[in-house]
Design an enzyme around this catalytic site. Structure first.
Site, PDB file in Angstrom:
ATOM      1  CB  CYS A 240      -0.852   0.101   1.119  1.00 49.97           C
ATOM      2  SG  CYS A 240      -2.252  -1.391   1.206  1.00 49.97           S
TER       3      CYS A 240
ATOM      4  CE  LYS B 122      11.345  -2.428  -5.407  1.00 46.83           C
ATOM      5  NZ  LYS B 122      12.247  -3.626  -6.273  1.00 46.83           N
TER       6      LYS B 122
HETATM    7  C1  AGP Z   1      12.388  -9.783  -5.530  1.00 46.77           C
HETATM    8  O1  AGP Z   1      12.200  -9.605  -7.008  1.00 46.77           O
HETATM    9  C2  AGP Z   1      11.306  -9.613  -4.748  1.00 46.77           C
HETATM   10  N1  AGP Z   1      10.439  -8.239  -5.400  1.00 46.77           N
HETATM   11  C3  AGP Z   1      11.158  -9.859  -3.516  1.00 46.77           C
HETATM   12  O2  AGP Z   1      11.677 -11.252  -3.225  1.00 46.77           O
HETATM   13  C4  AGP Z   1      12.318  -8.874  -2.469  1.00 46.77           C
HETATM   14  O3  AGP Z   1      13.647  -9.019  -2.856  1.00 46.77           O
HETATM   15  C5  AGP Z   1      11.654  -9.228  -1.069  1.00 46.77           C
HETATM   16  O4  AGP Z   1      10.523  -9.063  -0.678  1.00 46.77           O
HETATM   17  C6  AGP Z   1      12.751  -8.397   0.020  1.00 46.77           C
HETATM   18  O5  AGP Z   1      12.469  -6.988  -0.043  1.00 46.77           O
HETATM   19  P1  AGP Z   1      13.405  -6.107   0.549  1.00 46.77           P
HETATM   20  O6  AGP Z   1      14.644  -6.175  -0.052  1.00 46.77           O
HETATM   21  O7  AGP Z   1      12.751  -4.821   0.349  1.00 46.77           O
HETATM   22  O8  AGP Z   1      13.531  -6.265   2.018  1.00 46.77           O
END
Ligand code: AGP
Length: 646
Positions: free
Chosen positions: A2, A641
């Protein structure tokens, strides 16, 4: 998850220019440059849409009270709605892009939610764990709810408390008081933003375990889930602590705790510029971010050593004696960041001789891990907001461990709650699939490993200088891969109909294989799996049938322990069973051509640095394959994200 934006500005007169293409003809900017609330909120939502795109909505305070528009689906649906049913000019507004938790992605469940007879609008990021109990209580008081969301319950609670304050004759900023009281009753993780028609010129927010930053303007102030929510308007930002309430008016920012006691935030300067968060001529953010990688690695290396070549990590403010006594390193992260940790493990153990474990943050604290004052925890997170990692960091610190965060986002929660932070300087990463952050994380983790080796005397200065010199060559080598990517792009496009792709790697190539598979899963929605090449014969080889595509990350033929020969044997084994092999090999490794349907070469590098190169063709492959299928590579389905719920 969000995205949240809030804006309030002082009335300096009205004009008629329209700000941008996101909200065509929906709001105005005055002749003296004053922003309309809707301009700011929509621009912020455009930049924050990567956080969730199940629905979007806005609410503003107008002369006639609160007006709101919301729509299921991507932000463009809301833009169309606003064009069809415009909102009047306003100077106070809030906006939300949703990643659905409670209740499906419908118009009804979209935020904002209204309460107090439509006089109050509220948006929310997070999960309110006791919403069912509160809903029952408020229903008993005569409130009705239209959606399936926990957010509407929070709105109902704030509205109910607000009304109670009015009826008791309370004076002053009742919205702030009501939000303080509401936050005392909520369990879970939340950022809430509220406006009330009886208090134009005020936006109130509360946060617990969920991101929120304040943007400081001149006669206007901003709120955002992160700084991209207001980066077009100001670079002055304020970090907030946990369990805080912030009230913004055009000229003031007031921070308290949930009980009204004054509190303070920390001001910081946002170094990212707005252009860095634009596509810059590429078709997608992901493509642009893949091309940002030479810079991301270069910037992360920049300024980390002194004139004598000694590694200096100024940010690593942990007593050297503590770092010398560390007897175990635990890397905590999720997804791509965890794969960066797995790559780094090989280097850290090799350079520092400290046992290093890599653990998924969400598994870590639920298994009674052995962590104490001699454990150094390295928390890797691009966003700095991943709830699983944040909770694991808190747990580790409670056990006495020191925590170093490796993070790409200034002002985020994980670095703030860690003992020290090593920032990656990859710039804003907007595409949901992580690319440049991954390479920057490996680079930063390598710097940390080398620093520990230097401090503890595991490596001589010239040995460290040699690795730093090799690292310094990486950006140009990545650029060379990017400049010669047509063949791998074509192969990705040609394979658009593949049902499954397997990835094999060994040593540092193993986490690279898993990262390659993750990219394909999240972008192309096909079965993809990364295996340790040596593990094949223990089971996965049963998956190989005629025509099965297998991507192989081949170790350098110069590497120790005949790894190359062993992986070549693995390639032969799967080819004998019908696999179509796609091999990523080092330049000069002519031996593999005989065993591969497709070979892609990357420049030679020391084994430990190879992941900074071999990952790049896999990213390009996944991007090309998903694009050929016509998928939105920046906003893959079901994902967000920044994963701020557990
Ligand atoms: C990767 O392409 C993903 N979007 C996901 O695995 C991401 O790396 C994971 O959610 C960790 O996020 P962060 O590095 O912001 O903690």
């Amino acid at each position: 998850m969000c995205g949240i934006v809030g804006y309030v500005g002082r009335d300096r007169g009205q004009g008629s220019s329209v700000l941008d293409s996101v909200a065509p003809a929906v709001d105005q900017e005055s002749a003296d440059g004053q922003h309309g609330a809707l301009d700011v909120v929509m621009e912020g939502l455009r930049r924050l849409e990567y956080r969730g795109y199940d629905s979007a909505g806005v609410a503003v305070i107008t002369a006639d009270g609160i007006e709101s528009r919301k729509k299921a689906g991507k932000l463009t649906n809301l833009v169309e709605e606003l064009a069809a049913d415009p909102l009047p000019r306003s100077l106070t507004g809030i906006g939300h892009t949703r990643w659905a938790t409670h209740g499906g992605p419908t118009d009804q469940n979209a935020h904002p939610h209204l309460a107090d007879g439509g006089k109050l609008a509220l948006i929310h990021n997070g999960i309110i764990e006791n919403y069912a109990e509160l809903k029952a209580e408020l229903t008993g008081e005569g409130l009705t709810f239209l959606s399936d969301t926990d957010t509407e319950v929070a709105a109902g609670l704030v509205g109910y408390l607000y009304r109670g304050l009015v009826e008791s004759g309370a004076q002053g900023d009742l919205l702030t008081l009501a939000l303080q009281q509401a936050c005392q009753r909520l369990h879970g993780a939340f950022t809430l933003l509220a406006i009330h028609q009886d208090q134009p010129g005020t936006v109130v927010a509360g946060r617990r375990n969920s991101p929120l930053v304040v943007g400081l303007g001149d006669g206007e102030n901003f709120l955002g889930s992160d700084v991209s929510g207001f980066i077009d308007f100001t670079r002055r930002a304020v970090e907030l602590g946990q369990d805080q309430i912030v009230t913004i008016t055009p000229d003031d920012v007031t921070i308290t705790d949930f009980f009204g006691a004054p509190a303070e935030g920390t001001e910081f300067h946002v170094s990212w510029d707005a252009a860095a968060a634009e596509k810059g001529g590429f078709e997608s953010f992901m493509e642009k971010e893949i091309h940002d990688q030479p810079d991301a690695v270069g910037q992360t290396l920049l300024g980390r050593s002194d004139v004598s070549g000694r590694l200096v990590l100024d940010e690593l403010r942990i007593d050297e004696s503590i770092l010398r006594s560390v007897d175990k390193i635990v890397v905590l992260a999720c997804g791509t960041s965890a794969y960066a940790g797995q790559v780094a493990k090989y280097a850290i153990e090799h350079w520092c001789r400290i046992p290093t474990e890599v653990e998924l943050s969400h598994e870590f604290r639920y298994r009674d891990p052995i962590v104490n004052e001699k454990t150094l925890v390295v928390a890797i997170s691009q966003s700095g907001e991943t709830m699983d990692t944040l909770m694991a960091v808190r747990y580790a610190r409670e056990q006495g461990a020191k925590v170093v965060a490796i993070c790409n986002t200034n002002g985020s929660t994980i670095p703030r709650e860690s003992d020290a932070v090593l920032y990656t300087h990859a710039g804003p990463e907007i595409a949901v699939a992580s690319t440049k952050a991954f390479l920057a994380q490996i680079t930063a983790a390598y710097l940390l490993g080398l620093y520990l080796a230097q401090l503890r005397g595991n490596k001589f200065r010239d040995e460290i200088a040699d690795v730093l010199a090799d690292l310094a060559e990486i950006p140009a080598k990545i650029q060379a891969i990017l400049d010669d990517a047509e063949k791998i792009k074509q192969l990705g496009a040609d394979m658009a109909n593949a049902k499954s792709v397997l990835f094999l790697g060994r040593h540092v190539g193993f986490p690279v294989a898993m990262e390659g598979a993750l990219k394909l899963k999240e972008l192309a929605y096909i079965h993809a799996e990364g295996f340790a090449a040596g593990e094949l014969k223990h089971g996965p080889i049963a998956l190989i049938e005629e025509g099965q595509p297998v991507v192989v990350v081949m170790p350098s033929p110069r590497a120790r322990d005949s790894l190359h020969a062993k992986v070549v044997s693995n390639v032969q084994e799967i080819r004998a069973r019908g696999a179509v092999t796609i091999v990523i090999a080092e330049e000069g490794d002519t031996s593999v051509a005989a065993y591969s349907e497709h070979v892609f070469y990357v420049p030679a590098s020391p084994t430990l640095l190879a992941p900074l190169l071999t990952t790049v063709p896999l990213q390009i492959f996944a991007l090309a394959l998903a694009s050929a299928k016509g998928y939105d590579v920046d906003q893959p389905r079901n994902l967000a994200k920044s994963v701020t719920v557990e």
